[in-house]
Design a protein around this motif. Structure first.
Motif, short mmCIF file in Angstrom:
data_model
loop_
_atom_site.label_atom_id
_atom_site.label_comp_id
_atom_site.label_asym_id
_atom_site.label_seq_id
_atom_site.Cartn_x
_atom_site.Cartn_y
_atom_site.Cartn_z
N TYR A 31 0.83 -1.20 0.00
CA TYR A 31 0.00 0.00 0.00
C TYR A 31 0.87 1.26 0.00
CZ TYR A 31 -3.67 3.31 1.28
OH TYR A 31 -4.53 4.37 1.30
N LEU A 42 1.09 4.35 -2.77
CA LEU A 42 0.97 5.78 -2.42
C LEU A 42 2.18 6.58 -2.88
CD1 LEU A 42 -0.52 5.52 1.18
CD2 LEU A 42 -1.73 6.18 -0.91
N ALA A 66 -2.43 13.87 -1.07
CA ALA A 66 -3.84 13.51 -0.90
C ALA A 66 -4.42 12.94 -2.19
CB ALA A 66 -4.65 14.72 -0.44
N ASP A 124 -3.06 10.91 -4.08
CA ASP A 124 -2.67 9.51 -4.22
C ASP A 124 -3.69 8.56 -3.61
OD1 ASP A 124 -0.26 10.31 -5.38
OD2 ASP A 124 0.75 10.43 -3.44
N LEU A 125 -4.47 9.02 -2.65
CA LEU A 125 -5.40 8.14 -1.93
C LEU A 125 -6.46 7.52 -2.86
CD1 LEU A 125 -5.86 10.10 1.41
CD2 LEU A 125 -4.14 8.40 0.81
N GLU A 146 -7.17 3.32 -3.85
CA GLU A 146 -8.32 2.85 -3.07
C GLU A 146 -8.67 1.39 -3.35
OE1 GLU A 146 -10.76 3.09 -0.03
OE2 GLU A 146 -9.47 4.75 -0.64
N LYS A 154 -6.12 -0.81 -1.77
CA LYS A 154 -6.29 -0.77 -0.32
C LYS A 154 -7.40 -1.73 0.12
CE LYS A 154 -8.03 2.33 3.20
NZ LYS A 154 -8.53 3.67 3.45
N ARG A 204 -5.82 3.06 7.09
CA ARG A 204 -6.26 4.46 7.19
C ARG A 204 -5.17 5.32 7.84
NH1 ARG A 204 -11.11 1.97 7.57
NH2 ARG A 204 -11.03 1.56 9.82
N ALA A 257 -2.48 6.01 5.34
CA ALA A 257 -2.94 7.06 4.41
C ALA A 257 -2.83 8.44 5.07
CB ALA A 257 -4.37 6.79 3.97
N GLN A 258 -3.24 8.55 6.33
CA GLN A 258 -3.14 9.83 7.03
C GLN A 258 -1.70 10.29 7.16
OE1 GLN A 258 -5.18 8.91 10.67
NE2 GLN A 258 -7.20 9.38 9.83
N HIS A 269 0.73 9.50 5.19
CA HIS A 269 1.17 9.88 3.84
C HIS A 269 0.82 11.35 3.54
CE1 HIS A 269 2.22 9.27 -0.37
NE2 HIS A 269 1.05 9.79 -0.72
#
Length: 152
Positions: free
Chosen positions: A46, A50, A68, A70-71, A75, A78, A108, A111-112, A114
Protein backbone atom coordinates in the motif's frame (compact mmCIF):
# COMPACT_ATOMS: atom_id res chain seq x y z
CA UNK A 1 19.59 58.50 15.74
CA UNK A 2 16.29 57.62 14.02
CA UNK A 3 18.10 55.91 11.14
CA UNK A 4 20.17 53.83 13.55
CA UNK A 5 17.07 52.85 15.53
CA UNK A 6 15.19 51.89 12.38
CA UNK A 7 18.14 49.85 11.15
CA UNK A 8 18.41 48.05 14.50
CA UNK A 9 14.66 47.40 14.49
CA UNK A 10 14.79 46.00 10.96
CA UNK A 11 17.68 43.71 11.87
CA UNK A 12 15.94 42.45 15.02
CA UNK A 13 12.75 41.74 13.05
CA UNK A 14 14.81 39.81 10.53
CA UNK A 15 16.41 37.51 13.07
CA UNK A 16 13.17 36.57 14.89
CA UNK A 17 11.41 34.73 12.03
CA UNK A 18 14.67 33.16 10.91
CA UNK A 19 15.32 31.68 14.35
CA UNK A 20 11.79 30.29 14.65
CA UNK A 21 11.88 28.88 11.13
CA UNK A 22 15.26 27.24 11.63
CA UNK A 23 14.09 25.69 14.90
CA UNK A 24 11.05 24.30 13.08
CA UNK A 25 13.28 22.75 10.43
CA UNK A 26 15.62 21.22 13.02
CA UNK A 27 12.78 19.54 14.92
CA UNK A 28 12.31 16.10 13.36
CA UNK A 29 8.83 14.77 12.77
CA UNK A 30 8.30 11.11 13.53
CA UNK A 31 5.35 8.99 12.53
CA UNK A 32 4.87 5.56 14.08
CA UNK A 33 2.39 3.02 12.81
CA UNK A 34 2.36 -0.27 14.67
CA UNK A 35 0.88 -3.44 13.24
CA UNK A 36 1.57 -7.18 13.37
CA UNK A 37 4.44 -8.41 11.25
CA UNK A 38 2.18 -10.84 9.40
CA UNK A 39 0.56 -7.95 7.49
CA UNK A 40 3.82 -6.04 6.91
CA UNK A 41 4.13 -7.05 3.21
CA UNK A 42 0.55 -5.89 2.61
CA UNK A 43 1.16 -2.53 4.30
CA UNK A 44 4.36 -2.11 2.29
CA UNK A 45 2.43 -2.76 -0.93
CA UNK A 46 0.00 0.00 0.00
CA UNK A 47 2.83 2.41 0.83
CA UNK A 48 4.49 1.64 -2.50
CA UNK A 49 1.25 2.46 -4.28
CA UNK A 50 0.97 5.78 -2.42
CA UNK A 51 4.58 6.71 -3.09
CA UNK A 52 4.48 5.82 -6.78
CA UNK A 53 3.84 9.33 -8.04
CA UNK A 54 5.60 12.10 -9.87
CA UNK A 55 5.86 14.97 -7.36
CA UNK A 56 6.45 18.39 -8.89
CA UNK A 57 7.36 21.67 -7.26
CA UNK A 58 5.04 24.19 -8.86
CA UNK A 59 6.22 27.31 -7.05
CA UNK A 60 3.74 26.91 -4.21
CA UNK A 61 3.25 24.73 -1.16
CA UNK A 62 0.96 22.05 -2.61
CA UNK A 63 2.67 18.80 -1.67
CA UNK A 64 -0.11 18.02 0.81
CA UNK A 65 -2.61 18.17 -2.06
CA UNK A 66 -0.36 16.05 -4.26
CA UNK A 67 -0.08 13.42 -1.51
CA UNK A 68 -3.84 13.51 -0.90
CA UNK A 69 -4.41 12.87 -4.62
CA UNK A 70 -2.67 9.51 -4.22
CA UNK A 71 -5.40 8.14 -1.93
CA UNK A 72 -8.15 7.68 -4.57
CA UNK A 73 -5.65 6.13 -7.00
CA UNK A 74 -4.81 3.40 -4.46
CA UNK A 75 -8.32 2.85 -3.07
CA UNK A 76 -9.00 -0.43 -4.94
CA UNK A 77 -5.66 -1.87 -3.89
CA UNK A 78 -6.29 -0.77 -0.32
CA UNK A 79 -9.63 -2.64 -0.23
CA UNK A 80 -7.94 -5.85 -1.46
CA UNK A 81 -5.09 -5.48 1.03
CA UNK A 82 -7.46 -4.87 3.93
CA UNK A 83 -9.38 -8.05 3.02
CA UNK A 84 -6.12 -10.03 2.84
CA UNK A 85 -5.01 -8.54 6.17
CA UNK A 86 -8.28 -9.50 7.83
CA UNK A 87 -7.84 -13.04 6.50
CA UNK A 88 -4.24 -13.27 7.73
CA UNK A 89 -5.12 -11.92 11.16
CA UNK A 90 -7.96 -14.41 11.59
CA UNK A 91 -5.56 -17.39 11.57
CA UNK A 92 -3.67 -18.56 14.63
CA UNK A 93 -3.18 -16.18 17.51
CA UNK A 94 -2.74 -13.05 15.38
CA UNK A 95 -6.23 -11.89 16.32
CA UNK A 96 -4.92 -11.45 19.88
CA UNK A 97 -2.40 -8.91 18.57
CA UNK A 98 -4.83 -7.09 16.29
CA UNK A 99 -8.48 -7.90 15.77
CA UNK A 100 -9.13 -8.67 12.09
CA UNK A 101 -11.86 -6.02 11.89
CA UNK A 102 -9.27 -3.40 12.92
CA UNK A 103 -6.99 -4.09 9.93
CA UNK A 104 -8.61 -1.22 8.02
CA UNK A 105 -7.50 1.16 10.78
CA UNK A 106 -3.87 0.38 9.99
CA UNK A 107 -4.33 1.29 6.32
CA UNK A 108 -6.26 4.46 7.19
CA UNK A 109 -3.40 5.48 9.49
CA UNK A 110 -0.87 4.84 6.72
CA UNK A 111 -2.94 7.06 4.41
CA UNK A 112 -3.14 9.83 7.03
CA UNK A 113 0.61 9.68 7.60
CA UNK A 114 1.17 9.88 3.84
CA UNK A 115 -0.83 13.12 3.60
CA UNK A 116 0.82 14.47 6.76
CA UNK A 117 4.24 13.95 5.16
CA UNK A 118 3.16 16.19 2.30
CA UNK A 119 1.89 18.77 4.81
CA UNK A 120 5.20 18.64 6.71
CA UNK A 121 7.11 19.16 3.47
CA UNK A 122 4.92 22.18 2.70
CA UNK A 123 5.72 23.62 6.15
CA UNK A 124 9.43 23.15 5.52
CA UNK A 125 9.20 24.88 2.15
CA UNK A 126 7.27 27.79 3.65
CA UNK A 127 9.75 28.09 6.52
CA UNK A 128 12.60 28.38 4.06
CA UNK A 129 10.59 30.93 2.06
CA UNK A 130 9.89 33.04 5.17
CA UNK A 131 13.56 32.93 6.16
CA UNK A 132 14.54 34.20 2.73
CA UNK A 133 11.89 36.94 2.88
CA UNK A 134 13.03 38.00 6.34
CA UNK A 135 16.58 38.45 5.10
CA UNK A 136 15.47 41.10 2.64
CA UNK A 137 15.78 44.55 4.21
CA UNK A 138 13.45 47.25 2.87
CA UNK A 139 15.34 49.51 0.48
CA UNK A 140 14.20 52.72 2.18
CA UNK A 141 16.17 51.72 5.30
CA UNK A 142 19.23 50.67 3.33
CA UNK A 143 19.39 53.88 1.29
CA UNK A 144 18.91 56.20 4.24
CA UNK A 145 21.93 58.30 5.10
CA UNK A 146 23.30 58.12 8.61
CA UNK A 147 24.16 61.59 9.95
CA UNK A 148 27.86 61.99 10.65
CA UNK A 149 27.62 65.09 12.79
CA UNK A 150 25.21 63.71 15.40
CA UNK A 151 25.32 65.29 18.82
CA UNK A 152 24.46 63.60 22.09
Amino acid sequence: MIATTLSALALSLQSAPETAALEELRRPTTWITEYPIIIQPLVQDYRRCLNYADRRFRGEADFEAQHAADLPRCEKLKAKLVAKSEEALSHGRWSEVLAPERAGDVFRTVAQVHVERGRAFDRQLMSIYYVQQAREVPTDLMNEEVPTNAQN
